[in-house]
Design a protein around this motif. Sequence first.
Motif, PDB file in Angstrom:
ATOM      1  N   PRO A 215       0.902  -1.225   0.096  1.00 53.56           N
ATOM      2  CA  PRO A 215       0.226   0.101   0.105  1.00 53.56           C
ATOM      3  C   PRO A 215       1.039   0.866  -0.057  1.00 53.56           C
ATOM      4  CG  PRO A 215      -0.961  -1.697   1.319  1.00 53.56           C
ATOM      5  CD  PRO A 215       0.657  -1.711   1.353  1.00 53.56           C
ATOM      6  N   LEU A 216       1.767   0.780   0.375  1.00 56.20           N
ATOM      7  CA  LEU A 216       2.562   1.969   0.654  1.00 56.20           C
ATOM      8  C   LEU A 216       3.631   3.270  -0.976  1.00 56.20           C
ATOM      9  CD1 LEU A 216       5.007   2.087   3.613  1.00 56.20           C
ATOM     10  CD2 LEU A 216       2.840   2.999   3.716  1.00 56.20           C
ATOM     11  N   SER A 217       3.318   1.689  -1.522  1.00 56.08           N
ATOM     12  CA  SER A 217       3.825   2.454  -2.708  1.00 56.08           C
ATOM     13  C   SER A 217       3.020   2.483  -4.024  1.00 56.08           C
ATOM     14  CB  SER A 217       4.204   1.012  -3.915  1.00 56.08           C
ATOM     15  OG  SER A 217       3.309  -0.541  -3.744  1.00 56.08           O
ATOM     16  N   GLU A 218       1.651   3.123  -3.661  1.00 53.38           N
ATOM     17  CA  GLU A 218      -0.078   2.954  -4.260  1.00 53.38           C
ATOM     18  C   GLU A 218       0.092   3.915  -3.868  1.00 53.38           C
ATOM     19  OE1 GLU A 218      -2.067  -0.621  -2.936  1.00 53.38           O
ATOM     20  OE2 GLU A 218      -1.391  -1.723  -4.584  1.00 53.38           O
ATOM     21  N   HIS A 219       0.656   4.910  -3.071  1.00 52.49           N
ATOM     22  CA  HIS A 219      -0.160   6.551  -3.022  1.00 52.49           C
ATOM     23  C   HIS A 219       1.365   7.449  -2.650  1.00 52.49           C
ATOM     24  CE1 HIS A 219      -4.027   4.631  -1.925  1.00 52.49           C
ATOM     25  NE2 HIS A 219      -3.600   4.200  -1.206  1.00 52.49           N
ATOM     26  N   SER A 220       1.305   8.537  -3.138  1.00 47.01           N
ATOM     27  CA  SER A 220       2.108   9.188  -3.201  1.00 47.01           C
ATOM     28  C   SER A 220       3.322   9.708  -1.637  1.00 47.01           C
ATOM     29  CB  SER A 220       1.951  10.441  -3.695  1.00 47.01           C
ATOM     30  OG  SER A 220       1.019  11.402  -3.053  1.00 47.01           O
ATOM     31  N   ARG A 221       4.054   9.864  -1.176  1.00 39.35           N
ATOM     32  CA  ARG A 221       4.954  10.673  -0.576  1.00 39.35           C
ATOM     33  C   ARG A 221       3.287  11.631   0.719  1.00 39.35           C
ATOM     34  NH1 ARG A 221       8.916   9.101   3.179  1.00 39.35           N
ATOM     35  NH2 ARG A 221       9.252   9.072   5.283  1.00 39.35           N
ATOM     36  N   SER A 222       3.461  12.509  -0.306  1.00 36.26           N
ATOM     37  CA  SER A 222       2.268  13.374   0.739  1.00 36.26           C
ATOM     38  C   SER A 222       1.616  13.245   1.008  1.00 36.26           C
ATOM     39  CB  SER A 222       2.598  14.376  -0.372  1.00 36.26           C
ATOM     40  OG  SER A 222       2.148  14.331  -1.556  1.00 36.26           O
ATOM     41  N   GLU A 223       0.657  12.580   0.072  1.00 35.90           N
ATOM     42  CA  GLU A 223      -0.555  11.943   0.879  1.00 35.90           C
ATOM     43  C   GLU A 223      -0.826  10.875   1.561  1.00 35.90           C
ATOM     44  OE1 GLU A 223      -4.512   9.074  -0.818  1.00 35.90           O
ATOM     45  OE2 GLU A 223      -1.861   9.198  -2.494  1.00 35.90           O
ATOM     46  N   LEU A 224       0.563   9.611   2.151  1.00 39.50           N
ATOM     47  CA  LEU A 224       0.713   9.332   2.603  1.00 39.50           C
ATOM     48  C   LEU A 224       0.318   9.892   4.158  1.00 39.50           C
ATOM     49  CD1 LEU A 224       2.734   6.355   0.925  1.00 39.50           C
ATOM     50  CD2 LEU A 224       1.241   5.713   2.044  1.00 39.50           C
ATOM     51  N   ASP A 225       1.589  10.952   4.327  1.00 43.54           N
ATOM     52  CA  ASP A 225       1.521  11.846   5.022  1.00 43.54           C
ATOM     53  C   ASP A 225       0.412  12.533   5.935  1.00 43.54           C
ATOM     54  OD1 ASP A 225       4.621  11.082   5.281  1.00 43.54           O
ATOM     55  OD2 ASP A 225       5.022  12.944   4.275  1.00 43.54           O
TER      56      ASP A 225
ATOM     57  N   VAL B 274      12.869   5.897  -3.397  1.00 43.83           N
ATOM     58  CA  VAL B 274      13.342   6.139  -4.748  1.00 43.83           C
ATOM     59  C   VAL B 274      12.950   7.861  -4.639  1.00 43.83           C
ATOM     60  CG1 VAL B 274      13.883   5.551  -6.984  1.00 43.83           C
ATOM     61  CG2 VAL B 274      13.614   4.225  -5.705  1.00 43.83           C
ATOM     62  N   ASN B 275      13.305   8.384  -5.096  1.00 38.53           N
ATOM     63  CA  ASN B 275      13.359   9.573  -4.894  1.00 38.53           C
ATOM     64  C   ASN B 275      11.862  10.051  -3.947  1.00 38.53           C
ATOM     65  OD1 ASN B 275      15.170   9.998  -7.207  1.00 38.53           O
ATOM     66  ND2 ASN B 275      13.710   9.938  -9.135  1.00 38.53           N
ATOM     67  N   GLY B 276      11.966   9.899  -3.276  1.00 44.88           N
ATOM     68  CA  GLY B 276      11.768   9.801  -1.281  1.00 44.88           C
ATOM     69  C   GLY B 276      10.296   9.554  -1.607  1.00 44.88           C
ATOM     70  N   GLU B 277       9.200   8.220  -2.702  1.00 47.51           N
ATOM     71  CA  GLU B 277       8.259   7.572  -2.839  1.00 47.51           C
ATOM     72  C   GLU B 277       9.052   5.759  -2.503  1.00 47.51           C
ATOM     73  OE1 GLU B 277       5.639   9.213  -3.274  1.00 47.51           O
ATOM     74  OE2 GLU B 277       6.534  11.294  -3.774  1.00 47.51           O
ATOM     75  N   PHE B 278       7.762   5.439  -2.162  1.00 43.14           N
ATOM     76  CA  PHE B 278       8.190   4.494  -1.266  1.00 43.14           C
ATOM     77  C   PHE B 278       8.157   3.529  -2.613  1.00 43.14           C
ATOM     78  CE2 PHE B 278       6.218   6.241   2.368  1.00 43.14           C
ATOM     79  CZ  PHE B 278       7.797   5.646   3.327  1.00 43.14           C
ATOM     80  N   THR B 279       8.499   2.178  -2.618  1.00 43.39           N
ATOM     81  CA  THR B 279       8.647   1.605  -3.977  1.00 43.39           C
ATOM     82  C   THR B 279       7.429   0.162  -3.609  1.00 43.39           C
ATOM     83  OG1 THR B 279      10.520   0.273  -3.055  1.00 43.39           O
ATOM     84  CG2 THR B 279      10.541   1.950  -4.217  1.00 43.39           C
ATOM     85  N   GLY B 280       7.660  -0.780  -2.115  1.00 48.93           N
ATOM     86  CA  GLY B 280       6.708  -1.558  -1.551  1.00 48.93           C
ATOM     87  C   GLY B 280       7.865  -2.604  -1.425  1.00 48.93           C
ATOM     88  N   LYS B 281       9.618  -2.403  -1.517  1.00 48.80           N
ATOM     89  CA  LYS B 281      10.125  -2.897  -1.047  1.00 48.80           C
ATOM     90  C   LYS B 281      10.667  -2.981   0.358  1.00 48.80           C
ATOM     91  CE  LYS B 281      11.710  -4.459  -5.745  1.00 48.80           C
ATOM     92  NZ  LYS B 281      12.737  -3.967  -6.830  1.00 48.80           N
ATOM     93  N   VAL B 282      11.572  -3.221   0.579  1.00 46.55           N
ATOM     94  CA  VAL B 282      12.322  -3.535   1.676  1.00 46.55           C
ATOM     95  C   VAL B 282      13.998  -2.975   1.729  1.00 46.55           C
ATOM     96  CG1 VAL B 282      12.913  -5.703   2.726  1.00 46.55           C
ATOM     97  CG2 VAL B 282      12.870  -4.556   4.116  1.00 46.55           C
ATOM     98  N   VAL B 283      14.570  -2.084   2.379  1.00 42.17           N
ATOM     99  CA  VAL B 283      16.045  -2.229   2.450  1.00 42.17           C
ATOM    100  C   VAL B 283      16.759  -2.780   4.013  1.00 42.17           C
ATOM    101  CG1 VAL B 283      17.792  -0.416   2.808  1.00 42.17           C
ATOM    102  CG2 VAL B 283      15.504  -0.215   1.534  1.00 42.17           C
ATOM    103  N   GLY B 284      17.723  -3.397   3.167  1.00 41.02           N
ATOM    104  CA  GLY B 284      18.735  -4.199   4.786  1.00 41.02           C
ATOM    105  C   GLY B 284      17.561  -5.448   5.245  1.00 41.02           C
ATOM    106  N   THR B 285      17.957  -5.840   6.957  1.00 41.57           N
ATOM    107  CA  THR B 285      17.319  -7.229   7.207  1.00 41.57           C
ATOM    108  C   THR B 285      16.059  -6.122   7.968  1.00 41.57           C
ATOM    109  OG1 THR B 285      19.882  -7.803   7.849  1.00 41.57           O
ATOM    110  CG2 THR B 285      17.958  -8.434   9.275  1.00 41.57           C
ATOM    111  N   PRO B 286      15.190  -7.448   7.475  1.00 41.96           N
ATOM    112  CA  PRO B 286      13.404  -6.455   8.883  1.00 41.96           C
ATOM    113  C   PRO B 286      13.954  -7.045  10.326  1.00 41.96           C
ATOM    114  CG  PRO B 286      13.307  -8.482   6.996  1.00 41.96           C
ATOM    115  CD  PRO B 286      15.077  -8.198   7.019  1.00 41.96           C
ATOM    116  N   SER B 287      13.808  -6.453  10.855  1.00 40.66           N
ATOM    117  CA  SER B 287      13.567  -6.298  12.174  1.00 40.66           C
ATOM    118  C   SER B 287      12.846  -6.631  13.069  1.00 40.66           C
ATOM    119  CB  SER B 287      13.639  -4.982  12.701  1.00 40.66           C
ATOM    120  OG  SER B 287      12.764  -3.992  12.725  1.00 40.66           O
TER     121      SER B 287
END
Length: 220
Positions: free
Chosen positions: A64-74, A138-151
Amino acid sequence: MQLALFDLDNTLLAGDSDFQWGQFLISKGLLNEQEHLAKNLAFYEDYKAGRLDIYAFLDFQLKPLSEHSRSELDALHREYMQEKIQAMMTDKARALVEKHRQNGDLLMIITATNSFVTGPIAKAFGIDNLIGTTPEEVNGEFTGKVVGTPSFQAGKITRLNEWLAARGQSLSDFDTTWFYSDSHNDLPLMELVDKPVAVDPDATLKAHAEQAGWPIISLR
């Protein structure tokens, strides 16, 4: 100095921030209720049983984070904090955090839930340090992927050690280390700290805590 680590969902919060984020998006017509809840329930059953495929779950959680702009998500998140989160921040949880703060302890929330959802919640508790699963941007928008090790599970140890190393520290540098959690999935980290505390624990963690002589408390 002492280090106080807190799990978030069903520990400091009287509920699950990720589940409530999904419920909030459903209420806004941004997720299909029947499809989302069915998948979420299946993942939750795996989580309780200790067999969760964290990467499959994160594909579901972060989409769902990848389906909306960062401003909308915020903007959505600000509303979500008011509608869902404030009521789950109990007086007992706030008092526990404040007790450690007054003691001069270094405070951290360490959670498997992604840092977009949990970052503002940590700030609402007045906790500056957060380790959450990191969603890729990427460029301030979410891709739906994860970075690094999940906590998640032993991944919490990996991420904590990485964070401490970046500060030139290790767990052994602290006089006392605390970790508060509700879930048996956190046993790897609980067994590593000096003072593990079971908070409104699930049945598996409760049994383990009783056998190990760990404190069991409620923040409800």
